[in-house]
Design a protein around this motif. Structure first.
Motif, PDB file in Angstrom:
ATOM      1  N   GLY A   1       7.102   0.880   3.345  1.00  0.00           N
ATOM      2  CA  GLY A   1       6.894   0.977   4.785  1.00  0.00           C
ATOM      3  C   GLY A   1       5.415   0.997   5.128  1.00  0.00           C
ATOM      4  O   GLY A   1       4.559   1.202   4.264  1.00  0.00           O
TER       5      GLY A   1
ATOM      6  N   ASP B   1       1.925   4.493   6.168  1.00  0.00           N
ATOM      7  CA  ASP B   1       0.768   5.065   5.463  1.00  0.00           C
ATOM      8  C   ASP B   1      -0.273   4.011   5.098  1.00  0.00           C
ATOM      9  O   ASP B   1      -1.212   4.312   4.368  1.00  0.00           O
ATOM     10  CB  ASP B   1       1.244   5.781   4.185  1.00  0.00           C
ATOM     11  CG  ASP B   1       1.880   4.819   3.179  1.00  0.00           C
ATOM     12  OD1 ASP B   1       2.180   3.664   3.567  1.00  0.00           O
ATOM     13  OD2 ASP B   1       2.069   5.219   2.014  1.00  0.00           O
TER      14      ASP B   1
ATOM     15  N   LYS C   1       0.830  -1.197   0.000  1.00  0.00           N
ATOM     16  CA  LYS C   1       0.000   0.000   0.000  1.00  0.00           C
ATOM     17  C   LYS C   1       0.874   1.261   0.000  1.00  0.00           C
ATOM     18  O   LYS C   1       1.820   1.370   0.798  1.00  0.00           O
ATOM     19  CB  LYS C   1      -0.882   0.007   1.243  1.00  0.00           C
ATOM     20  CG  LYS C   1      -1.975  -1.060   1.223  1.00  0.00           C
ATOM     21  CD  LYS C   1      -2.814  -0.959   2.489  1.00  0.00           C
ATOM     22  CE  LYS C   1      -4.180  -1.587   2.274  1.00  0.00           C
ATOM     23  NZ  LYS C   1      -5.128  -1.184   3.328  1.00  0.00           N
ATOM     24  N   GLY C   2       0.547   2.184  -0.893  1.00  0.00           N
ATOM     25  CA  GLY C   2       1.153   3.510  -0.872  1.00  0.00           C
ATOM     26  C   GLY C   2       2.659   3.492  -0.983  1.00  0.00           C
ATOM     27  O   GLY C   2       3.232   2.827  -1.851  1.00  0.00           O
ATOM     28  N   LYS C   3       3.318   4.219  -0.096  1.00  0.00           N
ATOM     29  CA  LYS C   3       4.777   4.301  -0.112  1.00  0.00           C
ATOM     30  C   LYS C   3       5.368   3.062   0.549  1.00  0.00           C
ATOM     31  O   LYS C   3       4.668   2.309   1.233  1.00  0.00           O
ATOM     32  CB  LYS C   3       5.216   5.560   0.639  1.00  0.00           C
ATOM     33  CG  LYS C   3       4.751   6.840  -0.032  1.00  0.00           C
ATOM     34  CD  LYS C   3       5.188   8.053   0.761  1.00  0.00           C
ATOM     35  CE  LYS C   3       4.718   9.328   0.066  1.00  0.00           C
ATOM     36  NZ  LYS C   3       4.177  10.298   1.012  1.00  0.00           N
TER      37      LYS C   3
END
Ligand SMILES: [Ca+2]
Ligand SMILES: [Ca+2]
Ligand SMILES: [Ca+2]
Ligand SMILES: [Ca+2]
Length: 607
Positions: A372, A375, A368-370
């Motif tokens: 790590g 977020d 998901k997303g960035k």
């Protein structure tokens, strides 16, 4: 003048440097990089030197194949094999096609499919302006028509030989519209038209009145709208509208295998890359695309009655792969009274979107997303893969699992429902899972954004909702043990998505749909319609070769070690949050990833 881009115009390019070029000093501008390079080189160069050269697998040309093979890869042919009655019969697809040439800004009507081609002659293909108007033929539209409704038992191509050609839904009705006439008549003037699905392989950088008008059609009629995400070209290229529109299903493309053999590049696919498939987030920080699919297809030629050509890895052609496959789902839903809520004018587009996304196959590096997890509750999808790659049999199973309302539910299913806009209002779906070990729960919540019903189709912000999706692990005997296993709550998306491992200690779970925030005009807009889809299953990406096949040629060998090494010395950033090579998914490509890759080399390659 209008800046609308057909989504197949960028030449293919790959930026593969070689380790040896790098070692010769090219591209090394920093002492820090050189120092790191030396450290890594000392660790792996002896091992690389010992490896045999990469192999090109010889493969005999098959005498008879089913094309386009991309539909096999997406599972569409498998689904039709399992359910032979699924042909698209009774389903209408509106294909909105842009003219290929413009003079002084005016379209020249060369938007048509080559219906003289054997592949398209038998199809139920209609031009909405009547055959009396002499429209020109478009390669782009002809290719899309082949993927949607093509049918040719006598296909032949010099590099492939004989094949049997079938589009995704050969008996669907295809109504072909010239783009600007469609926009003028059916968006601006709101003239009614018959369609279950609308597909469009063109887009613009910024939203416009007509892209909002399309979103309005999706919301108002439950029309299922697909659009190509755009073809990247550099990592900052945005997902184009209408694909970036909240109510539209934006489709990205997975790349073909790198091979000198055409049959291989048509049959085997890898991951989406930002150079070929536009990535999210959108300018207003929403997650797009929604789903990806293979796009490189054998397609009927525009200028011959029997010839075929290769479409290339464009989102233009991934879009009809998804739209045509969806026609099979629509046919099923319309034929089964227990499933008709999936194609209802009220929210049917949300149900189909939720079903396609929830059943999509996660590819390696999905996150998901960035990079790590910071977020992961707000960035609901992967910025390149969306929810994953189209999986036609899984989508069919998800649909066939049936509608189930709040209360006790089965291991898979979906709902089309409304929730009142009241603080604390919850819809709770309770599922018991006998063997939660090593199982993941995937759930997708979709609802529509709202738009005015006349030009310029402005967004109605006070009607929009901010929903949230939660998964609770529940102990029926000791309520104090209950805890929130995962949640998805984007502030700006009208999609929430959860893909989380279950807790082996808990066999009961509650999927909860509720409001993140009740705001706006709750008197005028007292409730929100939503679709929910859920399923459980094992992690299917763990052993996928694409974790390690970094040069995308179908093998794991020394070339992949070199490719990983290149990424390390280039300090290639995980741009936009996606970085094949970051095998341990820690946000950087370094020697730890290289070690994992080395451990997965076939034994004979490291002897
Ligand atoms: Ca993340
Ligand atoms: Ca939310
Ligand atoms: Ca490889
Ligand atoms: Ca890493």
């Amino acid at each position: 003048m209008y800046g609308i881009i057909n989504l197949c115009l960028k030449p293919l390019s790959r930026t593969e440097g070689s380790i040896f070029r790098l070692l010769s000093g090219h591209n090394l501008s920093s002492h820090r990089v050189i120092g790191y390079l030396n450290i890594v080189a000392a660790a792996v160069l002896p091992a690389i030197a010992a490896l045999p050269a990469g192999r090109v697998q010889a493969q005999e040309y098959a005498e008879s194949l089913l094309q386009p093979a991309a539909l096999d890869y997406a599972g569409t042919f498998s689904l039709r094999h399992i359910e032979p009655t699924l042909t698209g019969e009774g389903v209408t697809i509106a294909a909105v096609c842009r003219s290929a040439t413009y003079v002084a800004g005016w379209p020249q009507d060369d938007y048509r499919l080559n219906v003289e081609h054997n592949c398209l002659g038998e199809g139920d293909i209609n031009f909405t302006d009547g055959l009396a108007v002499a429209g020109g033929i478009s390669f782009h539209s002809t290719a899309i028509g082949g993927i949607l409704v093509g049918n040719d038992p006598d296909g032949w191509h010099p590099e492939i030989g004989n094949f049997y050609y079938e589009g995704a839904a050969p008996q669907a009705k295809a109504d072909v519209y010239e783009f600007w006439r469609f926009v003028g008549s059916h968006i601006l003037e709101a003239k009614p038209f018959e369609a279950d699905i609308l597909t469009m392989s063109a887009g613009v950088v910024f939203e416009d009145w007509w892209t909002r008008g399309l979103e309005h059609l999706a919301e108002k009629n439950g029309l299922i709208v697909f659009a190509g995400a755009g073809n990247g070209s550099n990592v900052s290229d945005p997902v184009l509208y209408p694909a970036a529109g909240a109510n539209v299903i934006g489709v990205g493309v997975v790349a073909s295998l790198q091979s000198d053999l055409l049959v291989d590049t048509l049959e085997r696919f890898t991951l989406p890359s930002a150079e070929q498939s536009s990535a999210g987030p959108t300018a207003d920080q929403r997650c797009k695309p929604d789903i990806v699919a293979p796009g490189n297809c054998l397609v009927p030629s525009a200028d011959s009655t029997t010839g075929y050509e290769v479409s290339g890895d464009w989102t233009s052609f991934a879009t009809p792969v998804v739209a045509g496959t969806t026609a099979l789902l629509v046919q099923k839903a319309e034929s089964d009274p227990l499933l008709t809520a999936a194609v209802s004018p009220q929210g049917g587009n949300c149900v189909i979107k939720a079903i396609l996304m929830n059943s999509a196959a996660k590819l390696p590096y999905w996150h998901k997303g960035k990079p790590g997890k910071d977020d992961d509750h707000e960035a609901v999808l992967d910025y390149l893969q969306g929810a994953g790659m189209l999986d036609a049999p899984a989508a069919y199973d998800q649909l066939a699992a049936g509608r189930q309302e709040p209360g006790n539910i089965r291991l898979a299913g979906w709902d089309n429902n409304t929730i009142d806009k009241e603080p604390g209002r919850e819809h709770v779906y309770v599922v018991d899972i006998a063997s939660p070990q090593d199982q993941l729960l995937t759930a997708t919540l979709v609802w529509n954004r709202h738009f005015a019903d006349e030009y310029p189709f402005d967004a109605i912000a006070e009607a929009d909702s901010d929903l949230t999706l939660e998964v609770w692990a529940v102990d029926p005997d000791e309520a104090q043990k209950d805890y929130l296993l995962d949640y998805s709550d984007s502030a700006g998306d009208n999609v929430e998505h959860i893909h989380c491992p279950l807790d082996a200690q808990f066999y009961r779970y509650e999927i909860v749909v509720t409001f993140s925030d009740v705001s706006g005009d709750t008197v005028k807009y007292p409730s929100e319609r939503y679709a929910l889809a859920w399923r459980t299953g094992p992690d299917e990406t763990a052993e996928d070769i694409l974790w390690y096949d970094l040069d995308l040629d179908g093998d794991i060998d020394r070339d992949d070690v070199i490719a990983c090494f290149n990424k390390i010395v280039q300090s290639e950033p995980p741009a936009g949050g996606h970085a094949p090579g970051d095998i341990n998914m820690d946000g950087k490509i370094d020697i730890d990833d290289l070690k994992i890759l080395m451990a997965h080399l076939p034994q004979q390659d490291i002897r």
